[in-house]
Motif scaffolding. Structure first.
Motif, PDB file in Angstrom:
ATOM      1  N   TYR A  86       0.833  -1.208   0.000  1.00  0.00           N
ATOM      2  CA  TYR A  86       0.000   0.000   0.000  1.00  0.00           C
ATOM      3  C   TYR A  86       0.870   1.262   0.000  1.00  0.00           C
ATOM      4  O   TYR A  86       0.520   2.266  -0.636  1.00  0.00           O
ATOM      5  N   ALA A  87       2.005   1.199   0.696  1.00  0.00           N
ATOM      6  CA  ALA A  87       2.865   2.374   0.839  1.00  0.00           C
ATOM      7  C   ALA A  87       3.500   2.801  -0.481  1.00  0.00           C
ATOM      8  O   ALA A  87       3.922   3.959  -0.621  1.00  0.00           O
ATOM      9  N   ARG A  88       3.556   1.906  -1.447  1.00  0.00           N
ATOM     10  CA  ARG A  88       4.161   2.262  -2.732  1.00  0.00           C
ATOM     11  C   ARG A  88       3.275   3.225  -3.518  1.00  0.00           C
ATOM     12  O   ARG A  88       3.710   3.828  -4.495  1.00  0.00           O
ATOM     13  N   GLY A  89       2.003   3.327  -3.130  1.00  0.00           N
ATOM     14  CA  GLY A  89       1.123   4.318  -3.747  1.00  0.00           C
ATOM     15  C   GLY A  89       0.682   3.996  -5.157  1.00  0.00           C
ATOM     16  O   GLY A  89       0.343   4.897  -5.934  1.00  0.00           O
ATOM     17  N   LYS A  90       0.638   2.711  -5.514  1.00  0.00           N
ATOM     18  CA  LYS A  90       0.194   2.308  -6.845  1.00  0.00           C
ATOM     19  C   LYS A  90      -1.129   1.545  -6.807  1.00  0.00           C
ATOM     20  O   LYS A  90      -1.604   1.073  -7.839  1.00  0.00           O
ATOM     21  N   GLY A  91      -1.707   1.416  -5.611  1.00  0.00           N
ATOM     22  CA  GLY A  91      -2.921   0.637  -5.452  1.00  0.00           C
ATOM     23  C   GLY A  91      -2.608  -0.819  -5.176  1.00  0.00           C
ATOM     24  O   GLY A  91      -1.531  -1.312  -5.529  1.00  0.00           O
ATOM     25  N   VAL A  92      -3.544  -1.499  -4.507  1.00  0.00           N
ATOM     26  CA  VAL A  92      -3.341  -2.899  -4.133  1.00  0.00           C
ATOM     27  C   VAL A  92      -4.589  -3.699  -4.490  1.00  0.00           C
ATOM     28  O   VAL A  92      -5.699  -3.367  -4.058  1.00  0.00           O
TER      29      VAL A  92
END
Length: 308
Positions: free
Chosen positions: A125-131
């Protein structure tokens, strides 16, 4: 009677049954909320026996599926006992959900549900690309769908419209109270893409036979028609895919297991990548079912659609 007339008649009967049963369902929800949970679960065990005895078609489908997958491993009597446990689990999970349908307090919610592996979701989630949260219909998948938002993650879910519209309205309301945004499966594919572009979690369940676009790949050792939705989203976005599952513990409460992110196959050959990613998703979903076999929906016609 023509096919069209039978269809309209069935639809009309379903509406009548829905209207008649809805007040009873509301009464049960009220009772389950105020009764001790051990009483609710005792009643659900009785309900599971009734469900198994009188849901003739569902019972036969479960036994047929168990024979298909475990025919060489389990005797007929073992498959029958197996099926009975599955029916009881479905009833108990539904009753549990009704009993906790009003609970928004996180402390109380997570006294019922133990979470294992949240670090896997947090990192993705922290990567900011959606999960993409890949969840099977195992134990209480309704609890599974609302656990990410209860943990604090912005979450939407793609779900198939229910035949009983009043029940669907009730379930969507219960989901919304815990922060989950509902998207009907009949909605726009772009709406799912937008959820991921907004850096949110998207709940997707692909372990059932559906009419949406799919391919035939292995599931539990047998070829099964499998939706391509999750794999298409992986191809069209930079989202991560994190498998997760709700399971029942020995104390009858729940454990929500969040697995490590599933690596994405991206060779540049879109058609091949869709196939390979779907295979990988089915593989881990199948592993979940194998690990918790009496908690999966064996009464579903998973292998109904064939290449023919």
């Amino acid at each position: 009677m023509t096919k069209s007339l039978r269809k309209r008649t069935t639809k009309f009967r379903r509406k009548i049954v829905s209207v008649l049963l809805f007040p009873l369902l509301l009464l049960l929800v009220f009772l389950f909320r105020i009764l001790p949970i051990r009483w609710v679960r005792s009643f659900s065990k009785f309900g599971g026996k009734i469900f198994y005895r009188f849901a003739v078609n569902s019972r036969q489908r479960a036994l047929n599926n168990l024979k298909l997958i475990y025919g060489g491993e389990l005797t007929e009597n073992q498959r029958i006992e197996f099926a009975k446990k599955t029916f009881t689990e479905m009833v108990m999970s539904f009753f549990d959900y009704m009993a906790y349908s009003h609970v928004k307090d996180k402390k109380r919610f997570f006294e019922l549900i133990e979470v294992e592996g949240e670090e896997n979701l947090k990192a993705a989630y922290a990567r900011g690309k959606g999960v993409i949260c890949l969840i099977p219909h195992l134990s209480s998948w309704e609890f599974a769908a609302i656990t990410p938002p209860m943990l604090g993650y912005e979450t939407s879910a793609a779900s198939k419209a229910m035949k009983m519209k009043l029940l669907e309205m009730l379930m969507v309301r219960f989901r919304g109270k815990r922060g989950m945004k509902n998207i009907t499966r009949e909605g726009s594919y772009n709406a799912l893409v937008d959820v991921l572009k907004n850096k949110e979690c998207l709940i997707i369940m692909t372990d059932q036979d559906t009419k949406v676009k799919g391919i035939f790949v292995d599931f539990l050792g047998k070829t099964a028609y499998t939706p391509l939705g999750a794999s298409r989203l992986l191809a069209d976005t930079d989202a991560a895919l994190v498998p997760m599952v709700m399971t029942r513990k020995e104390d009858n409460n729940y454990r929500f297991i969040i697995y490590p992110e599933l690596p994405v196959v991206n060779t540049g050959n879109r058609e091949n990548d869709l196939i390979e990613n779907t295979k990988n998703q089915n593989r881990i979903l199948g592993d979940m079912v194998r690990k918790f076999p009496t908690q999966w929906v064996w009464m579903h016609q998973r292998w109904k659609t064939t290449p023919e």
